[in-house]
Write an enzyme that holds these catalytic residues in place. Structure first.
Site, PDB file in Angstrom:
ATOM      1  N   LYS A  71     -13.784  13.102 -29.844  1.00  0.00           N
ATOM      2  CA  LYS A  71     -13.415  11.809 -29.814  1.00  0.00           C
ATOM      3  C   LYS A  71     -14.548  11.324 -30.796  1.00  0.00           C
ATOM      4  O   LYS A  71     -15.391  12.103 -31.389  1.00  0.00           O
ATOM      5  CB  LYS A  71     -13.901  11.134 -28.482  1.00  0.00           C
ATOM      6  N   GLU A 102      -9.467  12.768 -32.632  1.00  0.00           N
ATOM      7  CA  GLU A 102      -9.186  11.325 -32.264  1.00  0.00           C
ATOM      8  C   GLU A 102     -10.348  10.467 -32.883  1.00  0.00           C
ATOM      9  O   GLU A 102     -11.482  10.885 -32.872  1.00  0.00           O
ATOM     10  CB  GLU A 102      -9.180  10.832 -30.812  1.00  0.00           C
ATOM     11  N   HIS A 158      -3.374  19.876 -23.206  1.00  0.00           N
ATOM     12  CA  HIS A 158      -2.475  19.388 -24.611  1.00  0.00           C
ATOM     13  C   HIS A 158      -2.629  20.592 -25.269  1.00  0.00           C
ATOM     14  O   HIS A 158      -1.691  21.329 -26.006  1.00  0.00           O
ATOM     15  CB  HIS A 158      -3.057  18.117 -25.132  1.00  0.00           C
ATOM     16  N   ASP A 176       0.770  -1.144   0.024  1.00  0.00           N
ATOM     17  CA  ASP A 176      -0.050   0.037   0.089  1.00  0.00           C
ATOM     18  C   ASP A 176       0.997   1.269  -0.079  1.00  0.00           C
ATOM     19  O   ASP A 176       1.625   1.582   0.995  1.00  0.00           O
ATOM     20  CB  ASP A 176      -0.921   0.029   1.288  1.00  0.00           C
TER      21      ASP A 176
HETATM   22  C1  BG6 Z   1      -4.734  11.832 -22.905  1.00  0.00           C
HETATM   23  C2  BG6 Z   1      -6.428  12.034 -22.916  1.00  0.00           C
HETATM   24  O1  BG6 Z   1      -4.307  12.917 -22.007  1.00  0.00           O
HETATM   25  O2  BG6 Z   1      -4.393  11.912 -24.102  1.00  0.00           O
HETATM   26  C3  BG6 Z   1      -7.172  10.774 -23.630  1.00  0.00           C
HETATM   27  O3  BG6 Z   1      -6.994  11.718 -21.475  1.00  0.00           O
HETATM   28  C4  BG6 Z   1      -6.467  11.081 -25.121  1.00  0.00           C
HETATM   29  O4  BG6 Z   1      -8.699  11.182 -23.622  1.00  0.00           O
HETATM   30  C5  BG6 Z   1      -5.030  10.905 -24.957  1.00  0.00           C
HETATM   31  O5  BG6 Z   1      -7.066  10.006 -25.772  1.00  0.00           O
HETATM   32  C6  BG6 Z   1      -4.445  11.255 -26.413  1.00  0.00           C
HETATM   33  O6  BG6 Z   1      -3.138  10.868 -26.530  1.00  0.00           O
HETATM   34  P1  BG6 Z   1      -2.392  10.765 -27.772  1.00  0.00           P
HETATM   35  O7  BG6 Z   1      -1.017  10.823 -27.746  1.00  0.00           O
HETATM   36  O8  BG6 Z   1      -2.901   9.491 -28.274  1.00  0.00           O
HETATM   37  O9  BG6 Z   1      -2.913  11.723 -28.937  1.00  0.00           O
END
Ligand code: BG6
Length: 484
Positions: free
Chosen positions: A334, A210, A234, A86
């Site tokens: 998404k 995505e 991001h 833990d």
């Molecule tokens: C993450 C998000 O920070 O980044 C995800 O929580 C997302 O929802 C992912 O899918 C995307 O990262 P990458 O590098 O695959 O574009």
């Protein structure tokens, strides 16, 4: 402290992030000779699991991610030790201390691959176990809070035990190869700088699209939504790198100071602005890559009628001399048509066309910086079609600065590989400072609050498209189009 004397402790060592990203990245560093021969990598998790079984699991994930379980992988797994304990108990962490070399001068990187609510108890336990030394560094990853206030609380807990210099906040987008190249392109070449402003740039588009859905983590995602999951971190980090002033040096302090200035210049959005300048959406059933997919509210684990956004498009404005009047369009979602992350700089059209209508709309120069799926930097220019007698003598051509041809080293390193090496080398340049995170939350919180006040609800979009129609309208209102 250098990589020759640094060990690693992965808390949450049996979780998805560790298995999918961290061990493969550490293995790549091991294979590349970037870790000490006698490095200790401890995977810590609650689950009682025989050590051999853990290695089998780690190997399965590594292979399913495209890795080869060859000799270098087996020598790497000899350095990897699983401890079931833990992490919030100082006593339990005594086992970890015993498994690490006794030399207190060695560096220790502790990666908290856990939800943030246990950051504080884990830090206290680390301290109680004597694992917090001046050379210890702690790595945390989003979600770092739900808003500015919760981020502050999380951060305060971390900073009770660690100094800001010891805390490494990962945004894995900053470790992507093309993002590094954006800095090189902007600050290692003289020709772009005079053009990099509102006089020559018409608009900037940042898209992180995505094709995947919520990937089995509906409940987690539903708490966040696209704004908190992607924009707050991001997309805003990408915006900062595209918009910041040249830092005096490539030092962590200078780069982060410049990014913070950009975040501070983001124009706050009031009720009118969120109506005009933001669009949110939620995916319904459709088809992605020719396969039928369900809508957000029919995903596994979904609660009915959630109003969480899976898509955001917005127009951000940066109130400073360089960028006044230049819209920064941000878009993420998404279940969009395809996976594509890019920054597109659209330059203004020529002030006067000597080619008349042949130089029509859409002929403006564009710099496309694509992060994924392929890593491309492309400058779109107008050029003459060869020949004496062609009806339309102008065509668009691309000057391609793509990586495969340019990089003799082969494939670009994974973002986690670079970032882990930077933590080991104690280089925080690509990590996000607390004041940046706070400032980003401040801007995002204001938008959330305004959405709440105006009762903004997501528009439905069919999976496999480019999002709701409002997103097209957002840019079309100013006579522009998304780069797709
Ligand atoms: C993450 C998000 O920070 O980044 C995800 O929580 C997302 O929802 C992912 O899918 C995307 O990262 P990458 O590098 O695959 O574009």
């Amino acid at each position: 402290m250098d990589e020759n004397s640094t060990d690693l402790l992965i808390v949450g060592g049996e979780g998805d992030l560790a298995l999918r990203k961290l061990y493969p990245a550490l293995h790549a560093l091991w294979r590349g000779g970037c870790l000490a021969e006698d490095v200790r990598i401890i995977a810590l998790a609650r689950k009682e699991l025989p050590a051999e079984e853990f290695i089998i699991r780690a190997t399965e994930w590594f292979v399913s991610g495209g890795g080869q379980a060859d000799e270098s992988w087996s020598s790497f797994t000899e350095r990897l030790l699983y401890i079931a304990a833990d992490a919030t108990s100082g006593e339990a962490l005594a086992d970890v201390r015993a498994a690490l070399p006794a030399d207190v001068e060695r560096g220790l990187v502790v990666y908290l691959a856990t939800p943030p609510h246990i950051f504080a108890p884990v830090c206290i336990a680390l301290q109680a176990a004597g694992l917090v030394r001046p050379s210890t560094r702690i790595v945390v990853e989003k979600p770092l809070g739900h808003n500015r206030e919760s981020f502050r609380n999380i951060n305060q807990e971390l900073c009770r035990i660690f100094t800001e210099e010891q805390v490494f906040r990962i945004d894995h987008y900053l470790g992507k190869e093309t993002v590094q190249n954006l800095l090189a392109l902007r600050f290692a070449n003289a020709f772009l700088e005079p053009l990099w402003n509102n006089k020559y740039i018409d608009n900037v588009q940042i898209t992180v699209a995505e094709s995947i859905g919520v990937s089995g983590r509906w409940e987690f995602y539903d708490e966040a939504g696209a704004m908190r999951d992607m924009v707050q971190n991001h997309l805003l980090q990408l915006l900062c790198l595209a918009a910041m002033e040249p830092p005096a040096h490539l030092s962590a302090t200078d780069v982060r100071n410049e990014k913070l200035k950009v975040l501070s210049c983001l124009r706050p959005m009031d009720d009118h602005m969120v109506r005009e300048n933001t669009v949110i959406g939620q995916y319904s059933e459709g088809a992605v890559d020719g396969e039928p997919v369900v809508g957000y509210n029919d995903e596994e684990g979904a609660a009915p009628k959630s109003r969480t956004e899976t898509f955001v498009a917005l127009k951000a404005e940066i109130d400073n001399w360089r960028w006044a009047g230049v819209p920064f369009y941000l878009r993420t979602g998404k279940r969009l048509q395809r996976r594509c992350s890019e920054i597109v700089i659209e330059f203004r059209e020529v002030p006067h066309s000597i080619f008349g209508a042949q130089l029509g709309s859409g002929a403006a120069n564009r710099l496309v910086i694509r992060l994924q799926p392929d890593e491309i930097i492309r400058l779109e220019l107008m050029n003459k079609v060869a020949g004496l007698d062609v009806a339309n003598p102008l065509q668009q051509v691309s000057l391609d600065l793509s990586f495969p041809e340019q990089n003799s080293e082969g494939a670009a390193p994974d973002a986690y590989q670079r970032l882990l090496l930077d933590v080991i080398r104690n280089n925080p340049t690509l990590f996000v400072r607390a004041d940046e995170v706070e400032q980003a939350w401040l801007w995002v919180d204001q938008i959330h609050e305004a959405w709440e006040r105006v009762g903004k609800t997501p528009e439905t979009y069919t999976s496999g498209t480019w999002g709701p129609s409002g997103s097209v309208a957002l840019v079309a209102r100013a006579g522009r189009r998304w780069h797709e």
